[in-house]
Design a protein around this motif. Structure first.
Motif, PDB file in Angstrom:
ATOM      1  N   MET A 257      15.522 -34.128  -6.676  1.00  0.00           N
ATOM      2  CA  MET A 257      14.895 -34.933  -7.256  1.00  0.00           C
ATOM      3  C   MET A 257      15.261 -36.404  -6.546  1.00  0.00           C
ATOM      4  N   SER A 258      14.009 -37.105  -6.448  1.00  0.00           N
ATOM      5  CA  SER A 258      14.539 -38.757  -6.046  1.00  0.00           C
ATOM      6  C   SER A 258      14.729 -39.599  -6.262  1.00  0.00           C
ATOM      7  N   GLY A 259      14.896 -40.806  -5.818  1.00  0.00           N
ATOM      8  CA  GLY A 259      15.975 -41.662  -6.371  1.00  0.00           C
ATOM      9  C   GLY A 259      15.270 -42.641  -7.682  1.00  0.00           C
ATOM     10  N   TYR A 260      13.994 -42.632  -7.142  1.00  0.00           N
ATOM     11  CA  TYR A 260      12.635 -43.003  -8.661  1.00  0.00           C
ATOM     12  C   TYR A 260      12.603 -42.420  -9.309  1.00  0.00           C
ATOM     13  N   GLN A 261      12.495 -40.701  -9.553  1.00  0.00           N
ATOM     14  CA  GLN A 261      12.732 -40.350 -10.303  1.00  0.00           C
ATOM     15  C   GLN A 261      13.812 -40.505 -11.672  1.00  0.00           C
ATOM     16  N   LEU A 262      15.068 -40.223 -10.321  1.00  0.00           N
ATOM     17  CA  LEU A 262      16.404 -40.291 -11.098  1.00  0.00           C
ATOM     18  C   LEU A 262      15.902 -41.990 -12.045  1.00  0.00           C
ATOM     19  N   PHE A 263      15.921 -42.975 -11.602  1.00  0.00           N
ATOM     20  CA  PHE A 263      15.497 -44.276 -12.453  1.00  0.00           C
ATOM     21  C   PHE A 263      14.966 -43.851 -13.624  1.00  0.00           C
ATOM     22  N   TYR A 264      13.762 -43.173 -13.023  1.00  0.00           N
ATOM     23  CA  TYR A 264      12.727 -43.631 -14.696  1.00  0.00           C
ATOM     24  C   TYR A 264      13.123 -42.641 -15.775  1.00  0.00           C
ATOM     25  N   GLY A 265      13.686 -41.634 -15.254  1.00  0.00           N
ATOM     26  CA  GLY A 265      14.373 -40.536 -16.022  1.00  0.00           C
ATOM     27  C   GLY A 265      15.529 -41.708 -17.376  1.00  0.00           C
ATOM     28  N   ARG A 266      16.069 -42.084 -16.227  1.00  0.00           N
ATOM     29  CA  ARG A 266      17.250 -42.884 -17.031  1.00  0.00           C
ATOM     30  C   ARG A 266      17.370 -43.971 -17.921  1.00  0.00           C
ATOM     31  N   LEU A 267      15.866 -44.720 -17.665  1.00  0.00           N
ATOM     32  CA  LEU A 267      15.459 -46.187 -18.022  1.00  0.00           C
ATOM     33  C   LEU A 267      14.781 -44.855 -18.850  1.00  0.00           C
ATOM     34  N   LYS A 268      14.093 -44.364 -19.245  1.00  0.00           N
ATOM     35  CA  LYS A 268      13.548 -43.587 -20.896  1.00  0.00           C
ATOM     36  C   LYS A 268      14.302 -43.109 -21.221  1.00  0.00           C
ATOM     37  N   GLN A 269      15.892 -42.773 -20.905  1.00  0.00           N
ATOM     38  CA  GLN A 269      16.571 -42.319 -22.165  1.00  0.00           C
ATOM     39  C   GLN A 269      17.364 -43.646 -22.373  1.00  0.00           C
ATOM     40  N   ASP A 270      17.788 -45.122 -21.611  1.00  0.00           N
ATOM     41  CA  ASP A 270      18.327 -45.949 -22.018  1.00  0.00           C
ATOM     42  C   ASP A 270      17.217 -46.872 -23.257  1.00  0.00           C
ATOM     43  N   LEU A 271      15.548 -46.851 -23.060  1.00  0.00           N
ATOM     44  CA  LEU A 271      14.955 -47.721 -24.065  1.00  0.00           C
ATOM     45  C   LEU A 271      14.718 -46.597 -25.526  1.00  0.00           C
ATOM     46  N   ARG A 272      15.212 -45.465 -25.375  1.00  0.00           N
ATOM     47  CA  ARG A 272      15.209 -43.654 -26.245  1.00  0.00           C
ATOM     48  C   ARG A 272      16.513 -44.502 -27.249  1.00  0.00           C
ATOM     49  N   ASN A 273      17.569 -45.083 -26.466  1.00  0.00           N
ATOM     50  CA  ASN A 273      18.905 -44.620 -27.185  1.00  0.00           C
ATOM     51  C   ASN A 273      18.123 -46.747 -27.776  1.00  0.00           C
ATOM     52  N   GLN A 274      17.748 -47.495 -27.447  1.00  0.00           N
ATOM     53  CA  GLN A 274      17.719 -48.542 -27.858  1.00  0.00           C
ATOM     54  C   GLN A 274      16.845 -48.344 -29.319  1.00  0.00           C
ATOM     55  N   TRP A 275      16.283 -47.302 -28.683  1.00  0.00           N
ATOM     56  CA  TRP A 275      14.817 -47.407 -29.574  1.00  0.00           C
ATOM     57  C   TRP A 275      15.391 -46.849 -32.038  1.00  0.00           C
ATOM     58  N   LYS A 276      16.356 -46.165 -30.645  1.00  0.00           N
ATOM     59  CA  LYS A 276      17.457 -45.342 -32.354  1.00  0.00           C
ATOM     60  C   LYS A 276      18.388 -46.035 -33.007  1.00  0.00           C
ATOM     61  N   ILE A 277      19.171 -47.561 -32.206  1.00  0.00           N
ATOM     62  CA  ILE A 277      19.960 -48.198 -32.743  1.00  0.00           C
ATOM     63  C   ILE A 277      18.907 -49.114 -32.779  1.00  0.00           C
ATOM     64  N   ILE A 278      17.784 -49.914 -32.985  1.00  0.00           N
ATOM     65  CA  ILE A 278      17.228 -50.268 -33.404  1.00  0.00           C
ATOM     66  C   ILE A 278      16.229 -50.073 -34.632  1.00  0.00           C
ATOM     67  N   HIS A 279      16.085 -48.808 -34.884  1.00  0.00           N
ATOM     68  CA  HIS A 279      15.855 -47.828 -36.189  1.00  0.00           C
ATOM     69  C   HIS A 279      16.184 -47.766 -37.337  1.00  0.00           C
ATOM     70  N   SER A 280      17.601 -47.896 -36.557  1.00  0.00           N
ATOM     71  CA  SER A 280      18.329 -47.285 -37.463  1.00  0.00           C
ATOM     72  C   SER A 280      18.740 -48.369 -38.694  1.00  0.00           C
TER      73      SER A 280
END
Length: 384
Positions: free
Chosen positions: A1-24
């Motif tokens: 896994m490259s650094g770019y793939q790691l970044f996109y994975g963590r970015l999607k996870q971060d955005l998903r968590n922020q969306w859950k907080i807003i949706h709450s």
């Protein structure tokens, strides 16, 4: 896994968590009765700005905008998306770390750019009604503040590893120098000087980004700041939704400035005074609470000053209720963190009495200050 793939994975996870907080908090009642009316009212108001300038914006000068823009320039940080586990693996693959950090810097760059584009669109109607404003000057001014925001966010990374007093001494000195520089260049209102200075700030920012993203001495502080960034939205949601409780991730404590030896505040040792003393010490030892306290008061003061007469007292009354609600939620958070209080809170009346006492102690200074601000600004608006 490259650094770019790691970044996109963590970015999607971060955005998903922020969306859950807003949706709450955005359930159907909030969306129907608050969000949609607010968007409609904001759209109507923005459309009206193109037809005629609001009366409360008369006298809104370049210098007035410089003050607001300088404050907004200090908001933001460069994301690294680093985690504690990276120390075991990623530091052995330095190229992946560099790739992930560079993408994090680009992501932060885009967020800052979007913020200032929104400010540009909001202020664009002013160019139609005020002689001292024109489109070219507005665009160059926004470009300057975007560059200043990028410059501050980039070099602010260097202060993360400093101790508390050294960090704030450096930041205060930098704020004074940059404030004087901003006042001087904005006072000239030159479409030549502003973009030239902004370009210089951008060059220094990109150079510092290149240097910082390729070093590892600040790995621990980068991880701590990433944790704080991730729970920043959670902390804000906690202040407005009593049904959500999210434990805070805090950096390691270096020193306690107030009550390091836990001196008593009240001579009379009663259950009410004991809980009140516990809340006071917990509040004043946590810099996030103090910062939010000052931020609420300062932003409300600015809103009261800029609002028309008919809205000033409405803002003050809204602050009165919201501020007391915020303090009550902080008190409940403290109760939830103590197992003894969780058991006793349904049985003991002294917790309710202590809650009221804490609200009076912390709410009174802010409410009195804003009452004075509202009264003075109302009198000035009536006279002039």
């Amino acid at each position: 896994m490259s650094g770019y793939q790691l970044f996109y994975g963590r970015l999607k996870q971060d955005l998903r968590n922020q969306w859950k907080i807003i949706h709450s908090i955005f359930d159907w009642t909030i969306i129907v009765y608050l969000l949609i009316p607010a968007l409609v009212f904001g759209g109507i108001m923005y459309y009206s700005w193109w037809q005629a300038p609001p009366t409360w914006l008369k006298g809104f000068s370049i210098i007035s905008f410089a003050f607001i823009g300088f404050f907004l320039s200090w908001q933001g940080m460069i994301r690294t998306f680093m985690e504690e586990a990276d120390q075991l693996y990623l530091l052995q693959h330095k190229q992946k770390v560099i790739q992930m950090r560079c993408l994090g810097a680009i992501y932060s760059f885009v967020l800052l750019l979007v913020k200032w584009v929104i400010v540009l669109l909001l202020l664009l109607p002013l160019t139609k009604h005020f002689n001292e404003w024109n489109v070219n000057l507005l665009i160059t001014t926004i470009y300057y503040f975007f560059s200043l925001n990028l410059f501050i966010s980039t070099y602010k990374q260097l202060t993360f590893r400093y101790h508390f007093w050294k960090k704030w001494l450096v930041i205060s000195f930098a704020a004074i120098l940059l404030g004087i520089l901003t006042f001087l260049v904005m006072n000239q209102s030159s479409v030549i000087v502003l973009p030239l200075l902004a370009s210089v700030l951008c060059i220094f920012s990109i150079r510092q980004l290149y240097i910082y993203q390729r070093q590892y001495r600040t790995f621990s502080t980068d991880v701590e700041n990433e944790k704080m960034k991730k729970v920043k939205l959670s902390s804000f949601i906690l202040t407005i939704n009593p049904e959500i409780h999210m434990p805070k991730q805090k950096p390691k404590k270096r020193s306690i400035i107030l009550w390091g030896r836990s001196e008593r505040i009240f001579k009379s040792r009663t259950p009410v005074n004991g809980v009140t003393e516990l809340f006071i010490k917990a509040f004043l030892r946590e810099k996030t609470y103090i910062f939010n306290y000052i931020q609420f008061i300062s932003l409300t003061s600015a809103l009261i000053i800029l609002s028309p007469i008919w809205l000033k007292w409405g803002v003050f009354i809204a602050f009165w209720f919201f501020f007391q609600r915020w303090l009550r939620l902080l008190f409940h958070e403290l109760i939830k963190q103590n197992p003894y209080f969780v058991i006793e809170k349904e049985k003991k009346d002294y917790l309710i009495q202590a809650q009221g006492k804490c609200k009076r102690i912390f709410a009174s200074p802010g409410i009195i200050f804003l009452f004075i601000v509202t009264s003075i600004t109302t009198g000035i608006a009536i006279i002039f």
